[in-house]
Design a protein around this motif. Structure first.
Motif, PDB file in Angstrom:
ATOM      1  N   LYS A 129       0.733  -1.040   0.059  1.00  0.00           N
ATOM      2  CA  LYS A 129       0.071  -0.083   0.065  1.00  0.00           C
ATOM      3  C   LYS A 129       0.721   1.170   0.140  1.00  0.00           C
ATOM      4  N   GLY A 130       2.071   1.082  -0.663  1.00  0.00           N
ATOM      5  CA  GLY A 130       2.944   2.362  -0.618  1.00  0.00           C
ATOM      6  C   GLY A 130       2.280   3.798  -1.345  1.00  0.00           C
ATOM      7  N   THR A 131       1.395   3.580  -2.338  1.00  0.00           N
ATOM      8  CA  THR A 131       0.900   4.687  -2.905  1.00  0.00           C
ATOM      9  C   THR A 131      -0.077   5.341  -2.058  1.00  0.00           C
ATOM     10  N   GLN A 132      -0.948   4.623  -1.569  1.00  0.00           N
ATOM     11  CA  GLN A 132      -1.958   5.089  -0.472  1.00  0.00           C
ATOM     12  C   GLN A 132      -1.264   5.795   0.758  1.00  0.00           C
ATOM     13  N   LEU A 133      -0.145   5.104   1.076  1.00  0.00           N
ATOM     14  CA  LEU A 133       0.651   5.753   2.330  1.00  0.00           C
ATOM     15  C   LEU A 133       1.179   7.019   2.092  1.00  0.00           C
ATOM     16  N   LEU A 134       1.564   7.121   0.850  1.00  0.00           N
ATOM     17  CA  LEU A 134       1.996   8.298   0.413  1.00  0.00           C
ATOM     18  C   LEU A 134       1.283   9.419   0.447  1.00  0.00           C
ATOM     19  N   ASN A 149       5.094  21.919  13.376  1.00  0.00           N
ATOM     20  CA  ASN A 149       5.507  20.596  14.103  1.00  0.00           C
ATOM     21  C   ASN A 149       6.774  19.951  13.394  1.00  0.00           C
ATOM     22  N   THR A 150       7.952  20.762  13.415  1.00  0.00           N
ATOM     23  CA  THR A 150       9.036  20.630  12.777  1.00  0.00           C
ATOM     24  C   THR A 150       9.705  19.024  12.871  1.00  0.00           C
ATOM     25  N   LYS A 151       9.603  18.620  14.091  1.00  0.00           N
ATOM     26  CA  LYS A 151      10.273  17.475  14.623  1.00  0.00           C
ATOM     27  C   LYS A 151       9.453  16.157  13.745  1.00  0.00           C
ATOM     28  N   VAL A 152       8.048  16.374  13.971  1.00  0.00           N
ATOM     29  CA  VAL A 152       7.128  15.364  13.385  1.00  0.00           C
ATOM     30  C   VAL A 152       7.182  15.231  11.956  1.00  0.00           C
ATOM     31  N   LEU A 153       7.225  16.825  11.346  1.00  0.00           N
ATOM     32  CA  LEU A 153       7.400  16.986  10.021  1.00  0.00           C
ATOM     33  C   LEU A 153       8.610  16.177   9.465  1.00  0.00           C
ATOM     34  N   LYS A 154       9.465  16.506  10.083  1.00  0.00           N
ATOM     35  CA  LYS A 154      10.990  15.952   9.445  1.00  0.00           C
ATOM     36  C   LYS A 154      10.728  14.306   9.398  1.00  0.00           C
ATOM     37  N   GLY A 155      10.226  13.582  10.537  1.00  0.00           N
ATOM     38  CA  GLY A 155      10.147  12.328  10.414  1.00  0.00           C
ATOM     39  C   GLY A 155       9.167  11.731   9.514  1.00  0.00           C
ATOM     40  N   LEU A 156       8.142  12.406   9.187  1.00  0.00           N
ATOM     41  CA  LEU A 156       7.123  11.779   8.047  1.00  0.00           C
ATOM     42  C   LEU A 156       7.519  12.300   6.618  1.00  0.00           C
ATOM     43  N   TYR A 157       8.510  13.399   6.555  1.00  0.00           N
ATOM     44  CA  TYR A 157       9.201  13.583   5.364  1.00  0.00           C
ATOM     45  C   TYR A 157      10.150  12.686   4.733  1.00  0.00           C
ATOM     46  N   GLN A 158      10.963  12.282   5.828  1.00  0.00           N
ATOM     47  CA  GLN A 158      11.908  11.143   5.704  1.00  0.00           C
ATOM     48  C   GLN A 158      11.114   9.880   5.460  1.00  0.00           C
ATOM     49  N   LYS A 159      10.282   9.473   6.097  1.00  0.00           N
ATOM     50  CA  LYS A 159       9.396   8.312   5.782  1.00  0.00           C
ATOM     51  C   LYS A 159       8.925   7.994   4.428  1.00  0.00           C
ATOM     52  N   ALA A 160       8.332   9.203   3.809  1.00  0.00           N
ATOM     53  CA  ALA A 160       7.773   9.364   2.719  1.00  0.00           C
ATOM     54  C   ALA A 160       8.655   8.943   1.509  1.00  0.00           C
ATOM     55  N   LEU A 161      10.005   9.871   1.703  1.00  0.00           N
ATOM     56  CA  LEU A 161      10.866   9.714   0.696  1.00  0.00           C
ATOM     57  C   LEU A 161      11.507   8.278   0.502  1.00  0.00           C
ATOM     58  N   ARG A 162      11.429   7.582   1.638  1.00  0.00           N
ATOM     59  CA  ARG A 162      12.096   6.006   1.828  1.00  0.00           C
ATOM     60  C   ARG A 162      11.203   5.116   1.098  1.00  0.00           C
ATOM     61  N   ILE A 163       9.886   5.516   0.682  1.00  0.00           N
ATOM     62  CA  ILE A 163       8.752   4.453   0.050  1.00  0.00           C
ATOM     63  C   ILE A 163       9.392   4.573  -1.581  1.00  0.00           C
ATOM     64  N   LYS A 164       9.608   3.318  -1.936  1.00  0.00           N
ATOM     65  CA  LYS A 164      10.196   3.156  -3.406  1.00  0.00           C
ATOM     66  C   LYS A 164       9.159   2.505  -4.248  1.00  0.00           C
ATOM     67  N   SER A 165       8.299   1.950  -3.719  1.00  0.00           N
ATOM     68  CA  SER A 165       7.445   0.818  -4.244  1.00  0.00           C
ATOM     69  C   SER A 165       6.231   1.588  -4.790  1.00  0.00           C
ATOM     70  N   ALA A 166       5.897   2.743  -4.474  1.00  0.00           N
ATOM     71  CA  ALA A 166       4.704   3.341  -5.037  1.00  0.00           C
ATOM     72  C   ALA A 166       4.631   4.043  -5.952  1.00  0.00           C
ATOM     73  N   ILE A 167       3.652   4.181  -6.823  1.00  0.00           N
ATOM     74  CA  ILE A 167       3.519   5.006  -7.937  1.00  0.00           C
ATOM     75  C   ILE A 167       2.515   6.027  -8.079  1.00  0.00           C
ATOM     76  N   PRO A 168       3.086   7.162  -6.945  1.00  0.00           N
ATOM     77  CA  PRO A 168       2.005   8.229  -6.737  1.00  0.00           C
ATOM     78  C   PRO A 168       1.594   9.104  -7.880  1.00  0.00           C
ATOM     79  N   HIS A 169       0.473   9.789  -7.687  1.00  0.00           N
ATOM     80  CA  HIS A 169       0.254  10.968  -8.750  1.00  0.00           C
ATOM     81  C   HIS A 169       1.163  11.913  -8.460  1.00  0.00           C
TER      82      HIS A 169
END
Length: 386
Positions: A129-134, A149-169
């Motif tokens: 579910k990489g695409t939906q997760l993105l 919320n810089t700390k939370v934002l940074k964690g989410l941003y890094q998680k998003a960039l780590r997803i390689k299996s998705a084909i997002p819009h």
């Protein structure tokens, strides 16, 4: 109940929305949802999605009606097992809460969406579910970016960039990269911000989203703050927008900045105040930008002199003397200017002997003096012992 009844009710709902008859609209929509079992899953999903887009677009319906529409849709889908339509409806509900600034309801809906994208052990299912997760990350990143919320934002941003299996819009990646750029700007990481804004621009451009123009402005801003001599419009993707009416002010601004022409820079700011300073994000960093260009002008201005009057610098920079003095004090403390300010005569006296070589020589002299003192101290102690 059949396909034509479903299509007819869809048109009835649209007409009632146009006429502003909210109670009847909701009743007709409930009836339409009852036909979901009579049409194919794909057709039902397509029609419901397009109708929700119609109702939510152009300010046709109140927020209350939209919330009721989404609630009715989700209730109808609870037994239909159409997970994709459920997911898309919840995303639309997130957009509604986001626009209204209702962070409590937004967080609750995001929790449901995140739960649908997790494995049984609670970890994110970024393979299936990489695409939906993105898409969920994009909404969360927007929320935490707005709340700073810089700390939370940074964690989410890094998680998003780590997803390689998705084909997002591409728009989803545009949102993630734009918020990442803003996060880097807040950390004064100008180069990383420039990279993210350029990626956001390319994604928005691919999606045909008007946010591409705004991201291009942010890219120019980041390039000026990192004091780059590279023209961001040299890139193949950005070149067609160089003469765009909304971008022209920023292209002129970066040209004046790179020439260190403070008068031209300020003239462009005044002439295009609405298009440049009208953006709260750009306005946030304009003081940093003005300080950088003033610093460059001052360094060029004082270079040939051993002394220069503060009123002259004030006229060249077009700022009050007290601001000139504050800027010079800061440059002296940073070591960018070697000198002192004579406040009585209102003059900056430059010490050309205080360059790097002179500073090194002074340090070596102190070190030699310290060594000799150590030797002398040792001799005295030896004599005292005798």
């Amino acid at each position: 109940k059949g396909e034509w009844g479903f299509k007819a009710l869809k048109q009835v709902v649209k007409q009632l929305v146009r006429e502003g008859r909210e109670a009847e609209t909701l009743e007709a929509y409930r009836e339409m949802l009852g036909y979901l079992q009579a049409v194919t899953r794909n057709d039902g999903e397509k029609k419901v999605n397009s109708l929700l887009d119609f109702v939510s677009g152009g300010g046709r319906a109140s927020r209350d009606l939209l919330e009721q529409f989404y609630a009715e849709t989700l209730q109808a889908l609870s037994g239909a097992k159409n997970e994709r339509l459920w997911f898309k409806t919840n995303l639309k509900l997130c957009a509604l809460h986001q626009d209204a600034g209702d962070d409590v309801q937004l967080a609750r809906t995001l929790r449901d969406l995140r739960r649908s994208c997790t494995n049984p052990d609670g970890s994110d299912d970024d393979h299936r579910k990489g695409t939906q997760l993105l898409e969920v990350y994009a909404v969360e990143i927007q929320m935490h970016s707005r709340l700073r919320n810089t700390k939370v934002l940074k964690g989410l941003y890094q998680k998003a960039l780590r997803i390689k299996s998705a084909i997002p819009h591409p728009k989803v990646m545009g949102v993630i990269r734009e918020c990442g750029g803003k996060m880097h700007m807040a950390e004064r990481s100008w180069e990383a911000a420039g990279t993210d804004f350029f990626e956001a621009f390319k994604s928005y451009d691919e999606a045909g989203d008007p946010r591409r123009i705004q991201c291009l402005k942010y890219l120019v801003l980041a390039y000026m703050l990192m004091e780059s001599k590279v023209d961001p419009f040299d890139a193949q993707e950005a070149k067609p927008y160089k003469s765009d009416r909304e971008i022209l002010a920023m292209t002129n601004l970066i040209a004046a900045y790179q020439r260190n022409s403070i008068q031209e820079f300020e003239h462009i700011l005044q002439e295009h105040r609405a298009s440049i300073m009208g953006d709260p994000f750009i306005r946030l960093y304009m003081e940093d930008l003005l300080r950088k260009i003033r610093t460059q002008v001052v360094l060029q201005l004082v270079a040939p002199y051993t002394a220069i009057r503060l009123p002259h610098v004030s006229r060249r920079l077009n700022i009050p003397e007290r601001d000139v003095e504050a800027l010079l004090v800061s440059l002296i403390l940073d070591g960018q200017v070697q000198g002192r300010i004579d406040q009585v005569r209102r003059v900056l006296v430059l010490d050309r002997a205080q360059g790097k070589e002179a500073a090194r020589a002074k340090f070596e002299a102190v070190e030699t003096w310290s060594s000799k003192l150590g030797t002398l101290h040792g001799s005295i102690l030896a004599k005292a012992a005798v």
